[in-house]
Scaffold this motif. Structure first.
Motif, PDB file in Angstrom:
ATOM      1  N   LEU A  32      20.961   2.703 -14.441  1.00 49.33           N
ATOM      2  CA  LEU A  32      22.173   1.907 -14.261  1.00 49.33           C
ATOM      3  C   LEU A  32      22.057   0.595 -15.027  1.00 49.33           C
ATOM      4  O   LEU A  32      20.988  -0.018 -15.064  1.00 49.33           O
ATOM      5  CB  LEU A  32      22.393   1.572 -12.776  1.00 49.33           C
ATOM      6  CG  LEU A  32      22.788   2.700 -11.827  1.00 49.33           C
ATOM      7  CD1 LEU A  32      22.769   2.187 -10.390  1.00 49.33           C
ATOM      8  CD2 LEU A  32      24.170   3.250 -12.176  1.00 49.33           C
ATOM      9  N   ASN A  33      23.181   0.182 -15.612  1.00 48.17           N
ATOM     10  CA  ASN A  33      23.304  -1.162 -16.146  1.00 48.17           C
ATOM     11  C   ASN A  33      24.035  -1.999 -15.111  1.00 48.17           C
ATOM     12  O   ASN A  33      25.135  -1.642 -14.682  1.00 48.17           O
ATOM     13  CB  ASN A  33      24.082  -1.161 -17.460  1.00 48.17           C
ATOM     14  CG  ASN A  33      23.267  -0.642 -18.618  1.00 48.17           C
ATOM     15  OD1 ASN A  33      22.144  -1.094 -18.830  1.00 48.17           O
ATOM     16  ND2 ASN A  33      23.802   0.304 -19.367  1.00 48.17           N
ATOM     17  N   VAL A  34      23.438  -3.086 -14.693  1.00 51.10           N
ATOM     18  CA  VAL A  34      23.995  -3.919 -13.623  1.00 51.10           C
ATOM     19  C   VAL A  34      24.346  -5.281 -14.211  1.00 51.10           C
ATOM     20  O   VAL A  34      23.458  -6.025 -14.645  1.00 51.10           O
ATOM     21  CB  VAL A  34      22.989  -4.077 -12.467  1.00 51.10           C
ATOM     22  CG1 VAL A  34      23.608  -4.872 -11.327  1.00 51.10           C
ATOM     23  CG2 VAL A  34      22.518  -2.709 -11.970  1.00 51.10           C
ATOM     24  N   LEU A  65      22.612  -8.129  -5.568  1.00 45.72           N
ATOM     25  CA  LEU A  65      22.076  -7.008  -4.792  1.00 45.72           C
ATOM     26  C   LEU A  65      20.722  -6.562  -5.338  1.00 45.72           C
ATOM     27  O   LEU A  65      19.771  -6.336  -4.576  1.00 45.72           O
ATOM     28  CB  LEU A  65      23.074  -5.845  -4.815  1.00 45.72           C
ATOM     29  CG  LEU A  65      22.616  -4.509  -4.234  1.00 45.72           C
ATOM     30  CD1 LEU A  65      22.248  -4.637  -2.763  1.00 45.72           C
ATOM     31  CD2 LEU A  65      23.705  -3.449  -4.418  1.00 45.72           C
ATOM     32  N   VAL A  66      20.626  -6.435  -6.659  1.00 47.00           N
ATOM     33  CA  VAL A  66      19.363  -6.028  -7.274  1.00 47.00           C
ATOM     34  C   VAL A  66      18.290  -7.078  -7.028  1.00 47.00           C
ATOM     35  O   VAL A  66      17.142  -6.753  -6.685  1.00 47.00           O
ATOM     36  CB  VAL A  66      19.553  -5.774  -8.786  1.00 47.00           C
ATOM     37  CG1 VAL A  66      18.201  -5.597  -9.482  1.00 47.00           C
ATOM     38  CG2 VAL A  66      20.423  -4.540  -9.012  1.00 47.00           C
ATOM     39  N   GLU A  67      18.631  -8.349  -7.172  1.00 41.70           N
ATOM     40  CA  GLU A  67      17.657  -9.416  -6.923  1.00 41.70           C
ATOM     41  C   GLU A  67      17.129  -9.346  -5.492  1.00 41.70           C
ATOM     42  O   GLU A  67      15.913  -9.455  -5.263  1.00 41.70           O
ATOM     43  CB  GLU A  67      18.312 -10.777  -7.175  1.00 41.70           C
ATOM     44  CG  GLU A  67      18.593 -11.072  -8.638  1.00 41.70           C
ATOM     45  CD  GLU A  67      19.391 -12.353  -8.836  1.00 41.70           C
ATOM     46  OE1 GLU A  67      19.446 -12.840  -9.980  1.00 41.70           O
ATOM     47  OE2 GLU A  67      19.970 -12.855  -7.842  1.00 41.70           O
ATOM     48  N   ASP A  68      18.032  -9.146  -4.528  1.00 48.56           N
ATOM     49  CA  ASP A  68      17.602  -9.086  -3.131  1.00 48.56           C
ATOM     50  C   ASP A  68      16.761  -7.839  -2.863  1.00 48.56           C
ATOM     51  O   ASP A  68      15.789  -7.889  -2.098  1.00 48.56           O
ATOM     52  CB  ASP A  68      18.824  -9.107  -2.210  1.00 48.56           C
ATOM     53  CG  ASP A  68      19.519 -10.463  -2.200  1.00 48.56           C
ATOM     54  OD1 ASP A  68      18.937 -11.438  -2.712  1.00 48.56           O
ATOM     55  OD2 ASP A  68      20.653 -10.541  -1.689  1.00 48.56           O
ATOM     56  N   SER A  72      12.023   1.158 -11.802  1.00 45.40           N
ATOM     57  CA  SER A  72      11.791   0.398 -13.030  1.00 45.40           C
ATOM     58  C   SER A  72      12.984  -0.520 -13.246  1.00 45.40           C
ATOM     59  O   SER A  72      14.097  -0.206 -12.810  1.00 45.40           O
ATOM     60  CB  SER A  72      11.578   1.316 -14.242  1.00 45.40           C
ATOM     61  OG  SER A  72      12.770   1.977 -14.593  1.00 45.40           O
ATOM     62  N   PHE A  73      12.733  -1.644 -13.896  1.00 47.79           N
ATOM     63  CA  PHE A  73      13.842  -2.551 -14.180  1.00 47.79           C
ATOM     64  C   PHE A  73      13.483  -3.447 -15.352  1.00 47.79           C
ATOM     65  O   PHE A  73      12.312  -3.705 -15.637  1.00 47.79           O
ATOM     66  CB  PHE A  73      14.185  -3.407 -12.952  1.00 47.79           C
ATOM     67  CG  PHE A  73      13.183  -4.473 -12.614  1.00 47.79           C
ATOM     68  CD1 PHE A  73      13.346  -5.782 -13.065  1.00 47.79           C
ATOM     69  CD2 PHE A  73      12.059  -4.175 -11.856  1.00 47.79           C
ATOM     70  CE1 PHE A  73      12.417  -6.760 -12.766  1.00 47.79           C
ATOM     71  CE2 PHE A  73      11.126  -5.156 -11.542  1.00 47.79           C
ATOM     72  CZ  PHE A  73      11.296  -6.455 -11.996  1.00 47.79           C
ATOM     73  N   THR A  74      14.531  -3.888 -16.032  1.00 45.32           N
ATOM     74  CA  THR A  74      14.411  -4.890 -17.086  1.00 45.32           C
ATOM     75  C   THR A  74      15.453  -5.959 -16.814  1.00 45.32           C
ATOM     76  O   THR A  74      16.636  -5.648 -16.657  1.00 45.32           O
ATOM     77  CB  THR A  74      14.662  -4.277 -18.477  1.00 45.32           C
ATOM     78  OG1 THR A  74      13.697  -3.258 -18.729  1.00 45.32           O
ATOM     79  CG2 THR A  74      14.568  -5.347 -19.560  1.00 45.32           C
ATOM     80  N   ASP A 108      20.441 -12.731 -20.239  1.00 47.81           N
ATOM     81  CA  ASP A 108      21.673 -13.232 -19.620  1.00 47.81           C
ATOM     82  C   ASP A 108      21.691 -13.040 -18.106  1.00 47.81           C
ATOM     83  O   ASP A 108      22.704 -13.298 -17.456  1.00 47.81           O
ATOM     84  CB  ASP A 108      22.904 -12.567 -20.243  1.00 47.81           C
ATOM     85  CG  ASP A 108      22.923 -11.059 -20.061  1.00 47.81           C
ATOM     86  OD1 ASP A 108      21.982 -10.512 -19.434  1.00 47.81           O
ATOM     87  OD2 ASP A 108      23.874 -10.420 -20.535  1.00 47.81           O
ATOM     88  N   GLY A 109      20.580 -12.575 -17.524  1.00 44.44           N
ATOM     89  CA  GLY A 109      20.487 -12.418 -16.076  1.00 44.44           C
ATOM     90  C   GLY A 109      20.953 -11.082 -15.550  1.00 44.44           C
ATOM     91  O   GLY A 109      20.878 -10.827 -14.347  1.00 44.44           O
ATOM     92  N   THR A 110      21.432 -10.195 -16.427  1.00 46.39           N
ATOM     93  CA  THR A 110      21.816  -8.856 -15.995  1.00 46.39           C
ATOM     94  C   THR A 110      20.586  -7.954 -15.987  1.00 46.39           C
ATOM     95  O   THR A 110      19.513  -8.332 -16.472  1.00 46.39           O
ATOM     96  CB  THR A 110      22.902  -8.271 -16.907  1.00 46.39           C
ATOM     97  OG1 THR A 110      22.379  -8.136 -18.250  1.00 46.39           O
ATOM     98  CG2 THR A 110      24.130  -9.181 -16.934  1.00 46.39           C
ATOM     99  N   PHE A 111      20.751  -6.724 -15.432  1.00 48.29           N
ATOM    100  CA  PHE A 111      19.616  -5.825 -15.266  1.00 48.29           C
ATOM    101  C   PHE A 111      19.908  -4.432 -15.833  1.00 48.29           C
ATOM    102  O   PHE A 111      21.049  -3.952 -15.781  1.00 48.29           O
ATOM    103  CB  PHE A 111      19.286  -5.645 -13.777  1.00 48.29           C
ATOM    104  CG  PHE A 111      18.624  -6.820 -13.128  1.00 48.29           C
ATOM    105  CD1 PHE A 111      17.241  -6.967 -13.163  1.00 48.29           C
ATOM    106  CD2 PHE A 111      19.381  -7.781 -12.471  1.00 48.29           C
ATOM    107  CE1 PHE A 111      16.632  -8.048 -12.547  1.00 48.29           C
ATOM    108  CE2 PHE A 111      18.779  -8.857 -11.849  1.00 48.29           C
ATOM    109  CZ  PHE A 111      17.401  -8.997 -11.883  1.00 48.29           C
TER     110      PHE A 111
END
Length: 233
Positions: free
Chosen positions: A47-49, A57-60, A100-102, A106-109
């Motif tokens: 997913l692109n968030v 939500l991803v940060e939490d 996994s995450f990147t 710009d602060g998006t994931f």
């Protein structure tokens, strides 16, 4: 023809999240409503968030158990005004664990969710940092944490229906990859990649077992009907 299948990496299933038990699953979860997107237990969803509330939500999730509740709205994105007003949701979704995450500049994931277990919404508990939260129950889906194989099914019939469906939709596929998948991997991958409408995706998620999922998947593929014969030569 358009290519619908993801790349080889996206087709692989991550190992089962074996360190999670039903006791590890929280009673309340942040929700990510997304129409037409299906996550199944032991599936893998990239997913692109970028929307601020879902970035939150991803940060939490990353700061806790890395769990997100993927669920579909009861209608699609065609009515954007209603979607913004928090549309009603299907009652069943699937917990995904961020494996996994990147984080971009710009602060998006860009994240990958691995399906853990389905859940049923008991009630929504309001907004937190803009995203919806709900109390959930997973007791009906304890089998999702175990690799319970399907009963024997007609694999060749299923694959032939899939080929016909893809031809009718103008889609291409790497059939060598699909044909060499183990049965249980096939029954996770195909429902997730086929471009079924949201209600049909939900029917696949709601199926009680892999065996039930086979029946639903075969029915949905066959609903496309027989191929039209070309003009006589």
């Amino acid at each position: 023809m358009a290519s619908f299948l993801p790349d080889d990496e996206a087709l692989r299933l991550v190992p089962r999240v074996s360190d999670l038990t039903m006791a590890d699953i929280p009673a309340e979860i942040g929700l990510f409503p997304l129409s037409g997107v299906l996550l199944l237990p032991r599936g893998k969803l990239p997913l692109n968030v970028f929307e601020p509330r879902y970035v939150a939500l991803v940060e939490d999730a990353l700061a806790s158990q890395r769990l997100i509740g993927m669920i579909q709205p009861l209608w699609g994105e065609e009515d954007e005004e209603e979607v913004e007003k928090a549309p009603p949701l299907y009652s069943i979704g699937c917990l995904g664990r961020i494996t996994s995450f990147t984080e971009r500049a710009d602060g998006t994931f860009a994240i990958t969710l691995s399906g853990v277990a389905r859940f049923r919404i008991l009630r929504e508990t309001g907004l937190h940092r803009g995203y919806r939260q709900a109390r959930i129950d997973v007791s009906s889906f304890v089998g999702d944490l175990s690799e319970i194989p399907s009963e024997p099914f007609d694999r060749e019939k299923l694959l032939e229906s899939l080929r016909r469906y893809f031809r009718q939709k103008g889609l291409s596929a790497r059939w060598s990859i699909i044909e060499h998948m183990e049965d249980d991997t096939l029954l996770v991958t195909l429902p997730m990649i086929c471009p079924f409408p949201p209600a049909e995706k939900q029917a696949l998620l709601d199926a009680g077992s892999l065996t039930d999922r086979v029946r639903v998947l075969q029915m949905l593929l066959d609903l496309s009907g027989p191929e039209e014969e070309g003009p006589p030569s």
